[in-house]
Design a protein around this motif. Structure first.
Motif, mmCIF file in Angstrom:
data_model
loop_
_atom_site.group_PDB
_atom_site.id
_atom_site.type_symbol
_atom_site.label_atom_id
_atom_site.label_comp_id
_atom_site.label_asym_id
_atom_site.label_seq_id
_atom_site.Cartn_x
_atom_site.Cartn_y
_atom_site.Cartn_z
ATOM 1 N N SER A 236 39.036 48.027 36.938
ATOM 2 C CA SER A 236 40.596 48.635 37.838
ATOM 3 C C SER A 236 41.437 46.987 38.450
ATOM 4 C CB SER A 236 40.888 49.233 37.855
ATOM 5 O OG SER A 236 42.269 49.806 38.489
ATOM 6 N N TRP A 237 42.042 46.025 37.656
ATOM 7 C CA TRP A 237 42.586 45.239 38.793
ATOM 8 C C TRP A 237 44.156 44.861 39.247
ATOM 9 C CZ3 TRP A 237 45.428 40.712 37.432
ATOM 10 C CH2 TRP A 237 45.496 40.920 36.514
ATOM 11 N N LEU A 238 44.801 45.772 38.674
ATOM 12 C CA LEU A 238 46.602 46.116 39.423
ATOM 13 C C LEU A 238 46.595 47.517 39.444
ATOM 14 C CD1 LEU A 238 47.442 44.961 35.195
ATOM 15 C CD2 LEU A 238 47.955 44.019 36.991
ATOM 16 N N GLY B 1 40.413 41.844 27.592
ATOM 17 C CA GLY B 1 41.926 42.884 27.677
ATOM 18 C C GLY B 1 42.639 42.356 28.096
ATOM 19 N N ASP B 2 43.286 41.513 29.283
ATOM 20 C CA ASP B 2 43.766 41.843 30.150
ATOM 21 C C ASP B 2 45.157 40.629 29.523
ATOM 22 O OD1 ASP B 2 41.919 39.634 30.602
ATOM 23 O OD2 ASP B 2 42.496 39.102 32.265
ATOM 24 N N GLU B 3 45.997 40.853 29.807
ATOM 25 C CA GLU B 3 47.176 39.795 29.632
ATOM 26 C C GLU B 3 46.725 39.315 28.583
ATOM 27 O OE1 GLU B 3 47.285 38.147 34.277
ATOM 28 O OE2 GLU B 3 45.567 37.040 33.163
ATOM 29 N N CYS B 4 47.432 39.971 27.953
ATOM 30 C CA CYS B 4 47.703 39.600 25.971
ATOM 31 C C CYS B 4 48.055 39.529 25.566
ATOM 32 C CB CYS B 4 46.806 40.319 25.092
ATOM 33 S SG CYS B 4 47.122 39.783 23.661
ATOM 34 N N VAL C 147 36.053 37.048 41.320
ATOM 35 C CA VAL C 147 35.796 35.162 42.312
ATOM 36 C C VAL C 147 36.883 34.015 40.554
ATOM 37 C CG1 VAL C 147 34.617 33.323 43.041
ATOM 38 C CG2 VAL C 147 34.249 34.939 43.500
ATOM 39 N N TRP C 148 38.384 34.271 40.940
ATOM 40 C CA TRP C 148 38.563 33.761 39.864
ATOM 41 C C TRP C 148 38.928 32.072 40.005
ATOM 42 C CZ3 TRP C 148 39.312 35.017 34.886
ATOM 43 C CH2 TRP C 148 39.232 36.628 34.983
ATOM 44 N N THR C 149 38.902 30.837 39.788
ATOM 45 C CA THR C 149 38.029 29.644 40.179
ATOM 46 C C THR C 149 39.230 28.813 40.012
ATOM 47 O OG1 THR C 149 36.582 29.289 38.016
ATOM 48 C CG2 THR C 149 36.108 30.296 39.788
ATOM 49 N N GLY D 121 36.588 46.956 30.044
ATOM 50 C CA GLY D 121 37.749 46.063 30.214
ATOM 51 C C GLY D 121 38.558 46.630 31.104
ATOM 52 N N TRP D 122 39.288 44.970 30.827
ATOM 53 C CA TRP D 122 39.920 45.256 32.682
ATOM 54 C C TRP D 122 41.293 46.682 31.551
ATOM 55 C CZ3 TRP D 122 38.786 42.517 36.463
ATOM 56 C CH2 TRP D 122 37.966 40.999 35.803
ATOM 57 N N ASP D 123 41.787 46.279 32.978
ATOM 58 C CA ASP D 123 43.171 47.829 32.962
ATOM 59 C C ASP D 123 44.262 48.016 31.756
ATOM 60 O OD1 ASP D 123 44.008 49.026 35.311
ATOM 61 O OD2 ASP D 123 43.647 47.299 35.897
ATOM 62 N N TYR E 67 40.546 43.457 46.078
ATOM 63 C CA TYR E 67 39.052 42.374 45.857
ATOM 64 C C TYR E 67 38.894 41.502 45.917
ATOM 65 C CZ TYR E 67 36.324 47.168 47.658
ATOM 66 O OH TYR E 67 35.864 47.498 48.068
ATOM 67 N N TYR E 68 39.889 40.657 45.813
ATOM 68 C CA TYR E 68 40.049 39.218 45.276
ATOM 69 C C TYR E 68 40.132 38.151 45.775
ATOM 70 C CZ TYR E 68 42.053 40.439 40.188
ATOM 71 O OH TYR E 68 41.809 40.835 38.840
ATOM 72 N N LEU E 69 39.090 37.425 45.915
ATOM 73 C CA LEU E 69 38.617 36.506 46.257
ATOM 74 C C LEU E 69 38.478 35.339 46.746
ATOM 75 C CD1 LEU E 69 34.869 38.135 45.784
ATOM 76 C CD2 LEU E 69 35.847 37.501 48.339
HETATM 77 C C1 ACM Z 1 42.635 39.450 35.810
HETATM 78 O O1 ACM Z 1 42.725 38.825 36.496
HETATM 79 N N1 ACM Z 1 43.432 39.093 35.068
HETATM 80 C C2 ACM Z 1 42.069 40.441 35.629
#
Ligand code: ACM
Ligand code: ZN
Length: 612
Positions: free
Chosen positions: A402-404, A335-338, A477-479, A385-387, A427-429
């Motif tokens: 909640s990530w934003l 659901g994020d960044e559309c 953990v986004w890679t 889903g994301w924010d 909380y973003y590693l």
């Molecule tokens: C995200 O970092 N786009 C959820």
């Protein structure tokens, strides 16, 4: 708390009588248990120590088997489960009513170890705590000679703060194989983390086998090359990147995780981050472009699912297979960044907005997600889903990740929707954990260990009633910049220890206590060959902008009982160099070089920072 005043008095008395000599090290457990008290003499586990399982249970037998296996590896002997009740000298697993879900009691007495619980998860977490009470060598994968497997006399009663304690892994921007995911889950379980959020679909690659749409993995797993450096470098490596998980592999990983009390939550991104799927089935898009191709750089892409019947049929088919595979109650729908770029230009999307009486493309997104929510709810599952799923109105039963920052989480909790706190950058590693000048490329930051540890996942602005909607925490953990398992471990650990503790422990934050326990714990991670970041022992030099001619310098070190000594002339600092005691200003010609010292000895690496 299930304890009588009489019992507490006895425990205190025993603690006062605890012998000094021959005592094993004081317990250093991560995450910190709710109640932990030294109560007297230790207990030593030997090859003849039996395990007793009072109420036969397959689950607890499996947990006891894991304990025995650890001894097999590290001590060279396994522990046998007794057929008949041993009168003394054993490890007693006792199922008892009344403990919280996942809670347990662990009491180490001179003659025995008692573990009480009301669920298999409780027994498992007691076993994890017991491992951390043993000498760290218990985490060795080969027999260690000369170690006495002694556990300090303690009384522990423990249960988690939150039911949802998560760790995310993006397996799309880079693919990671199943043995690494098993190791990832093992490390989560060691820290009592119980949700693995598996990011499986993206613009840059589709990673889950869907039998009805084989092209998704035959073609969609691949991108022809990958950007080198940041997304804007414009330089590509020319090497295809791919990989996917078969349904058989997924089933096995779900079972592997379940045996460790980890639920796997699959994430299938809708409506954005869907370019890999669209590259296989362009009819799912708004059809505005001649050519769709799996993305080769990071970022956000305008090519998203078009909300037409064909797309919903495809997504329902995909979620049917996902739901058949994953027993998780929660299904993550992204659901994020559309971006709304394509929907704004698409005649179908515009006609649909009119027909449905929607205000704009944000409401169209909300309608899209609500329609999918209805479908997923009809299969007995809930969506998270994301924010951005708040945009245009939250689906009736949705939970929000909640990530934003915290705002989305706060809004959702105020609307009485359950929330998992996973705010960036705290909380973003994938953010730097030390000075970017001397670290590998990362997403931004830095987000230091201390920042992660001290973050309070329950915002003060929420009322007591609203706070109950915060069901947990998750480390993301986004890679993009983690092409290998080694890099993932470097970024995730030890910061994830801090998030795990925020998820489990009810005690007030105690940075000093945490760093003391963490230093011991890092010795365990060493034995497990976790390639964690060693910034813990290094000086962190921070420059704060002042005038054109000056900067204010602050320095810190995470390791306890460490001093920072520094020079300003480029020479190598030693214990004899000036001691850092507080902020100071430097001019343009000065270069700060710092070393950490404990008991007169250098602790970490020497770090420097220049005026720029
Ligand atoms: C995200 O970092 N786009 C959820
Ligand atoms: Zn469209």
């Amino acid at each position: 708390m299930r304890r009588s005043a009489l019992y507490l008095a006895a425990a205190l008395l025993l603690a006062a009588c605890a012998k000094e000599a021959g005592q094993p090290a004081a317990p250093q457990v991560i995450p910190q248990p709710e109640h932990l008290q030294a109560i007297g003499d230790p207990f030593t586990i030997t090859r003849s120590t039996p395990i007793w399982i009072d109420t036969p249970s397959e689950e607890v037998a499996r947990t006891a088997g894991m304990l025995s296996e650890r001894f097999g590896k590290a001590a060279g002997f396994q522990l046998k489960t007794a057929e008949e009740f041993p009168q003394s000298g054993g490890i007693y697993f006792m199922e008892t009513g009344g403990y919280p879900q996942e809670g347990y009691l662990l009491r180490v007495e001179p003659g025995r170890i008692i573990i009480e619980y009301s669920s298999g998860a409780g027994a498992f977490y007691a076993m994890q705590t017991l491992l951390q009470l043993l000498p760290k060598e218990i985490f060795s994968d080969s027999p260690v000679k000369g170690v006495k497997w002694t556990v300090p006399g303690v009384d522990i009663e423990d249960s988690p703060r939150f039911p949802y304690r998560g760790m995310h892994l993006d397996c799309c921007l880079h693919f990671f194989d199943i043995p690494f995911l098993q190791r990832y889950i093992d490390l989560m379980a060691l820290h009592k983390v119980n949700r693995f959020h598996w990011h499986l679909t993206e613009d840059q690659g589709w990673r889950i086998e869907i039998k009805k749409y084989p092209l998704l993995t035959e073609k969609g797993q691949w991108r022809k090359e990958t950007v080198v450096g940041s997304l804007s470098s414009g330089i590509y490596d020319g090497k295809p990147h791919g990989g996917f998980y078969t349904q058989e592999e997924i089933k096995d990983l779900i079972a592997y995780a379940a045996a460790r009390y980890v639920t796997i939550i699959p994430e299938i991104e809708i409506p954005g981050h869907s370019l890999a799927a669209i590259s296989c089935y362009p009819e799912l898009s708004c059809g505005l472009e001649d050519h769709y191709e799996t993305a080769t750089r990071w970022g956000i892409f305008r090519q998203v699912y078009c909300p037409k019947e064909e797309t919903f049929k495809f997504l329902e088919d995909v979620f049917d297979e996902v739901i058949d595979l994953f027993p998780s109650e929660l299904i993550h729908i992204g659901g994020d960044e559309c971006p709304k770029t394509s929907w704004k230009q698409c005649p179908h999307c515009q006609a649909l907005i009119k027909k449905l009486g929607l205000k704009d493309e944000f409401e169209l997104q909300s309608w899209f997600i609500q329609r999918m929510e209805k479908y997923i709810n009809s299969k007995g599952r809930q969506i998270i889903g994301w924010d951005e799923i708040l945009q245009g109105g939250l689906a009736p039963n949705a939970k929000v990740m909640s990530w934003l920052g915290e705002e989305g989480g706060i809004k959702a909790a105020q609307q009485h929707h359950e929330v998992v706190m996973a705010p960036y950058p705290k909380y973003y590693l994938d953010y730097w954990q030390a000075d970017p000048d001397s670290e590998p490329l990362a997403m931004g930051g830095p987000t230091l260990l201390r920042t992660m540890y001290e973050y309070n996942p329950v915002p003060d602005v929420l009322t007591y009633e609203e706070q109950k909607y915060i069901i947990g925490v998750e480390g993301c953990v986004w890679t993009e910049y983690m092409p290998t398992p080694a890099r993932v471990e470097y970024m995730a650990w030890p910061r994830m220890c801090a998030i795990a503790e925020s998820g489990w422990s009810k005690a007030p934050k105690d940075w000093d206590g945490f760093t003391r326990r963490l230093e011991t714990h890092l010795g365990r991670l060493d034995l497990l060959n976790v390639g964690y970041c060693k910034a813990f022992w290094n000086p962190f030099i921070d420059f704060h902008k002042d005038t054109e001619y000056s900067k204010v310098v602050t320095m810190s070190v995470d390791a306890p009982d460490a001093e920072i000594h520094y020079t300003l002339d480029g020479t190598t600092p030693t214990a004899a160099s000036p001691l850092y005691t507080g902020p100071f200003a430097i001019n343009r010609q000065q270069k700060v070089t710092a070393v950490t010292i404990r008991n007169g000895k250098q602790l970490g690496e020497i770090k420097y920072k220049e005026f720029r």
